[in-house]
Design a protein around this motif. Structure first.
Motif, short mmCIF file in Angstrom:
data_model
loop_
_atom_site.label_atom_id
_atom_site.label_comp_id
_atom_site.label_asym_id
_atom_site.label_seq_id
_atom_site.Cartn_x
_atom_site.Cartn_y
_atom_site.Cartn_z
N ARG A 246 0.84 -1.21 0.00
CA ARG A 246 0.00 0.00 0.00
C ARG A 246 0.87 1.25 0.00
O ARG A 246 1.94 1.27 0.61
CB ARG A 246 -0.92 0.01 1.22
N PRO A 247 0.39 2.34 -0.62
CA PRO A 247 1.17 3.58 -0.67
C PRO A 247 1.06 4.35 0.63
O PRO A 247 0.19 4.10 1.46
CB PRO A 247 0.51 4.35 -1.82
N VAL A 248 1.95 5.32 0.80
CA VAL A 248 1.92 6.21 1.96
C VAL A 248 2.08 7.65 1.49
O VAL A 248 2.61 7.91 0.41
CB VAL A 248 3.03 5.87 2.98
N PRO A 345 4.89 5.14 -3.72
CA PRO A 345 4.46 3.74 -3.70
C PRO A 345 4.95 3.02 -2.46
O PRO A 345 5.72 3.57 -1.65
CB PRO A 345 5.11 3.18 -4.97
N ALA A 346 4.54 1.79 -2.32
CA ALA A 346 4.91 0.99 -1.15
C ALA A 346 6.42 0.92 -1.01
O ALA A 346 7.13 0.68 -1.99
CB ALA A 346 4.32 -0.41 -1.26
N GLU A 376 4.41 16.70 -7.59
CA GLU A 376 3.93 15.90 -8.72
C GLU A 376 4.74 14.63 -8.92
O GLU A 376 4.21 13.59 -9.27
CB GLU A 376 3.96 16.75 -9.99
N GLU A 377 6.05 14.69 -8.73
CA GLU A 377 6.90 13.53 -8.95
C GLU A 377 7.71 13.24 -7.70
O GLU A 377 7.91 14.09 -6.84
CB GLU A 377 7.83 13.77 -10.13
N LEU A 378 8.19 12.01 -7.63
CA LEU A 378 8.92 11.57 -6.45
C LEU A 378 10.22 10.93 -6.89
O LEU A 378 10.24 10.08 -7.77
CB LEU A 378 8.10 10.53 -5.67
#
Length: 405
Positions: A246-248, A345-346, A376-378
């Motif tokens: 799961r995402p955080v 993401p996870a 917007e981006e990681l």
């Protein structure tokens, strides 16, 4: 080599009495009510066994009955000590119920074997209640929990065995008194008494360590996690969510114009603003979310959810804080906050999320404050992000997504 059982019993009661006095002393010195309960149980059990050992042959039936009842009350006190240690109120009716049941059985039942059965049942009930209280403690490792359960139960049994032996011996008491089993029991009485105190102090020590560890992770002003506590708690949540795929989402909050608030209204007013914002954050998040104060007027939160959900929560925090303005003697105080939000993401590293959220926060400040900005981006890793953004202005590091408030 033989030992006089009466001498051994007296030695055992002396040890129990000294340990009880020690528990009482530390209970008073450290203001730990549970230690006082345990200490009183030791002293009461020691006195009852000592009097039974010394005067069992010439004391009258009422006195012996009272001594036996005192042993049951001592068992009840051990149970109540475990209740008090875990923050529950003592059960006073349950404390004396075993003694009352024993007195009722003795006065109505003539069969000595049945008396022994009733007494053993009462002890078993107290032991089960004590074990249940200790088992409910969920902040301790399973191995320590087992040790803390087994030894107090054995202690309760040891307190009762002299009473049960006294009922069983009858006219053949001298034969049994010279037996190896009774001698061994007297030695075990000392060992169990010492072992129980060891477990008690182990539990108290673990509790003290937990309290100090918690205090080291809590910001005293806001009552939230400090940077260290927040980081450690987030690591556990991120690992759990990563295992579930799961995402955080991470948020960074910065109270707008906080320095000018301190300069204009004074530091007490600034502290009240910090406490107010902490309450707004806690009330706006779910119980599964984490939040903490990671700097002077800077707060952070980690939510096990998607970026879109996190942005909605951030807006809720912003609106709640803006509408909760306070008024000082010098006039109204503006209560607004800028928020940067970043999701991943996870398994995304906390440092990466915080770096992205911090960049989005910078954009919220540049955009006029009192707003939410989402990254917007990681970056895939913190090191890559550092290399990529080295020498670039902050505005070029991420393309923020403005959120309408």
């Amino acid at each position: 080599m033989s030992f006089d059982p009466s001498t051994l019993y007296l030695f055992a009661t002396m040890v129990a009495g000294m340990l009880g006095a020690m528990l009482m002393f530390f209970g008073r010195q450290e203001n730990i009510p549970a230690l006082k309960w345990w200490g009183t149980a030791y002293l009461l059990g020691a006195v009852s066994v000592a009097l039974w050992t010394i005067g069992g042959s010439f004391l009258g039936e009422p006195v012996l009955l009272a001594l036996n009842a005192a042993g049951f009350i001592a068992c009840g006190m051990v149970w109540n000590a475990s209740r008090v240690f875990h923050g529950r109120k003592p059960n006073l009716p349950g404390l004396v119920l075993g003694a009352i049941a024993w007195i009722g059985a003795v006065t109505t039942v003539d069969d000595s074997a049945m008396r022994v059965t009733i007494g053993a049942t009462i002890v078993a009930i107290y032991a089960a209640l004590t074990a249940s209280e200790l088992w409910s403690e969920r902040r301790r490792a399973m191995q320590k929990r087992w040790l803390a359960i087994v030894v107090p139960v054995l202690h309760g049994c040891v307190l009762m065995l002299p009473i049960l032996i006294g009922d069983l011996l009858g006219p053949h008491g001298q034969i049994f008194a010279n037996s190896f089993w009774v001698t061994l029991f007297a030695i075990e009485l000392v060992l169990y008494a010492i072992g129980t105190v060891f477990v008690i102090f182990m539990m108290v020590s673990d509790r003290a360590v937990a309290v100090h560890k918690t205090a080291a992770s809590i910001d005293p002003l806001s009552g939230m996690l400090n940077r260290r506590g927040f980081t450690e708690a987030c690591a556990r949540v991120i690992e759990r969510e990563a295992n579930a795929g799961r995402p955080v989402t991470v948020m960074i909050f910065d109270i707008d114009h906080f320095k000018s608030i301190n300069d204009r209204f004074g530091h007490p007013a600034g502290d009240e603003i910090l406490k107010l914002f902490a309450a707004v954050v806690v009330n706006s998040l779910r119980i599964s979310d984490l939040s903490g104060r990671i700097g002077g007027e800077e707060f952070a939160a980690l939510l096990p959810c998607s970026l879109e959900e996190g942005v909605l929560v951030a807006e809720r925090v912003r609106e709640a804080f803006e509408s909760s303005g306070i008024v000082c003697e010098d006039g109204p105080v503006d209560t607004t906050v800028s928020i940067g939000v970043a999701g991943g993401p996870a398994g995304t590293e906390l440092e990466v999320l915080l770096a992205s959220a911090d960049t989005a926060l910078y954009q919220a400040k540049r955009g006029g404050r009192n707003r939410v900005e989402a990254a917007e981006e990681l970056p895939l890793s913190l090191e890559n992000w550092r290399r990529k953004t080295a020498g670039l202005p902050a505005s070029a590091r991420h393309k923020p997504v403005p959120v309408q408030g």
